[in-house]
Design an enzyme around this catalytic site. Structure first.
Site, mmCIF file in Angstrom:
data_model
loop_
_atom_site.group_PDB
_atom_site.id
_atom_site.type_symbol
_atom_site.label_atom_id
_atom_site.label_comp_id
_atom_site.label_asym_id
_atom_site.label_seq_id
_atom_site.Cartn_x
_atom_site.Cartn_y
_atom_site.Cartn_z
ATOM 1 N N LEU A 68 6.059 -0.288 -9.080
ATOM 2 C CA LEU A 68 5.140 0.619 -8.397
ATOM 3 C C LEU A 68 3.710 0.119 -8.363
ATOM 4 C CD1 LEU A 68 6.370 4.096 -9.688
ATOM 5 C CD2 LEU A 68 7.085 2.790 -7.671
ATOM 6 N N HIS B 51 2.874 3.057 -3.353
ATOM 7 C CA HIS B 51 3.968 3.978 -3.680
ATOM 8 C C HIS B 51 3.396 5.320 -4.166
ATOM 9 C CE1 HIS B 51 5.933 -0.044 -4.686
ATOM 10 N NE2 HIS B 51 6.773 0.446 -3.798
ATOM 11 N N VAL C 299 -2.238 1.374 1.874
ATOM 12 C CA VAL C 299 -3.193 1.275 0.763
ATOM 13 C C VAL C 299 -3.473 -0.200 0.512
ATOM 14 C CG1 VAL C 299 -3.618 1.816 -1.661
ATOM 15 C CG2 VAL C 299 -2.322 3.414 -0.229
HETATM 16 P P1 AMP Z 1 9.272 -0.602 -1.369
HETATM 17 O O1 AMP Z 1 9.333 -0.260 -2.825
HETATM 18 O O2 AMP Z 1 8.630 -1.908 -1.089
HETATM 19 O O3 AMP Z 1 10.601 -0.416 -0.685
HETATM 20 O O4 AMP Z 1 8.306 0.479 -0.719
HETATM 21 C C1 AMP Z 1 8.574 1.853 -0.862
HETATM 22 C C2 AMP Z 1 7.687 2.610 0.077
HETATM 23 O O5 AMP Z 1 6.316 2.361 -0.243
HETATM 24 C C3 AMP Z 1 7.898 2.218 1.540
HETATM 25 O O6 AMP Z 1 7.876 3.384 2.349
HETATM 26 C C4 AMP Z 1 6.704 1.337 1.810
HETATM 27 O O7 AMP Z 1 6.312 1.326 3.168
HETATM 28 C C5 AMP Z 1 5.652 2.023 0.958
HETATM 29 N N1 AMP Z 1 4.555 1.095 0.707
HETATM 30 C C6 AMP Z 1 4.646 -0.174 0.244
HETATM 31 N N2 AMP Z 1 3.422 -0.744 0.203
HETATM 32 C C7 AMP Z 1 2.553 0.178 0.656
HETATM 33 C C8 AMP Z 1 1.135 0.186 0.863
HETATM 34 N N3 AMP Z 1 0.370 -0.864 0.581
HETATM 35 N N4 AMP Z 1 0.573 1.316 1.349
HETATM 36 C C9 AMP Z 1 1.340 2.391 1.655
HETATM 37 N N5 AMP Z 1 2.668 2.445 1.481
HETATM 38 C C10 AMP Z 1 3.273 1.362 0.983
#
Ligand code: AMP
Length: 284
Positions: free
Chosen positions: A24, A28, A167
């Site tokens: 995380l 997230h 973010v």
């Molecule tokens: P992941 O753990 O990479 O599958 O990401 C889980 C969720 O967090 C997904 O909906 C991603 O798009 C979101 N997410 C990942 N990085 C960011 C970020 N920098 N800003 C906003 N949401 C994010």
């Protein structure tokens, strides 16, 4: 998880789900905070989904930090954390998949064959298990959002997709679990994605609408950074991810690039109101 979901529905809770692969970061956590504002029950899932990784991708070395992830979810008031084993999600003989044709074949889908089939399949399963009213996703993975929104529409799923802003670190790099792979030099160079999008935004603000000109501007910025290798720079319509010749109404400017062995994504959403095109907004 199913039992908790059944109970929440029986008690008329508004349920929000935040699907993640863990490791995380603030990106997230921003989704969880948004869900906590809007829902009376918030569930998070933590599952490094083998089916969305290609055979030569980083499934084995993907960062796994379960204890600290669980503590962070708990601290933000997540009501239940769903962290299944791969065998629970994909029992022996598993053979049913969701294919979202078209959107899944371009860009990320072309670079990562089978990736969106894996994403759509696991997300449908998570929706079935957790029964959320709202599911929270980051615009960082814009094509993933488009695939999921299309699946929800096509299959009449009873969930509303909430798309949250990207973010970023102080220097503009979009937060990503994969940023942990970067060595100090690559980390410094990785701001090139953000800087290229800023240059594209300046072009658009100056009146450029032509996609090729915008792509060329991005390529020029990338040429200044020897540590980065641009995979693609594309301008697409926000709903179907079809390439467009000119930015209009709602378009994404998308970049994917390699920094050493690490592949990073970033994007900017451009909204041009049809009635008042001068009120253009670029969300980076
Ligand atoms: P992941 O753990 O990479 O599958 O990401 C889980 C969720 O967090 C997904 O909906 C991603 O798009 C979101 N997410 C990942 N990085 C960011 C970020 N920098 N800003 C906003 N949401 C994010």
């Amino acid at each position: 998880m199913k039992e908790a979901a059944r109970q929440a529905r029986a008690e008329n809770h508004l349920v929000g789900l935040v699907p993640t692969m863990g490791a995380l970061h603030e990106g997230h956590l921003s989704l969880v905070r948004r869900a906590k504002q809007e829902c009376s029950r918030v569930y998070a899932s933590l599952f490094v989904n083998p089916k969305q990784f290609g055979p030569n991708e980083d499934f084995a070395k993907y960062p796994r930090t379960f204890e600290s992830d669980a503590a962070q979810f708990a601290e933000l008031g997540v009501d239940a954390l769903f962290a299944p084993a791969a065998d629970d999600i994909y029992p022996g003989g598993f053979s049913s998949y969701v294919n979202v044709d078209g959107i899944s074949d371009r860009l990320e889908g072309r670079s990562r064959p089978g990736h969106f089939r894996g994403v759509a399949t696991v997300v449908l399963k998570l929706f079935e298990i957790a029964q959320p009213d709202f599911a929270y996703f980051g615009r960082k993975d814009a094509q993933q959002v488009a695939v999921i929104q299309r699946m929800v529409r096509d299959l009449n799923l009873n969930v509303q997709i909430v798309v949250c802003p990207i973010v970023r670190e102080a220097d503009g790099l979009a937060l990503s679990s994969r940023n942990a792979y970067l060595n100090p030099e690559e980390r410094r160079a990785a701001t090139i994605l953000y800087r290229a999008l800023q240059a594209a935004r300046a072009e658009i603000a100056a009146g450029t609408r032509d996609a090729l000109e915008i792509q060329n501007r991005i390529r020029t910025v990338f040429n200044s950074e020897p540590l980065a290798r641009l995979d693609y720079a594309e301008v697409v319509a926000a709903d179907d991810f079809e390439p467009v010749a000119r930015v209009s109404r709602a378009s994404y400017v998308l970049v994917a690039a390699h920094l050493g062995k690490t592949r990073l994504l970033d994007n900017m959403l451009v909204e041009i109101p049809e009635k008042n095109p001068t009120e253009l907004v670029c969300h980076i």
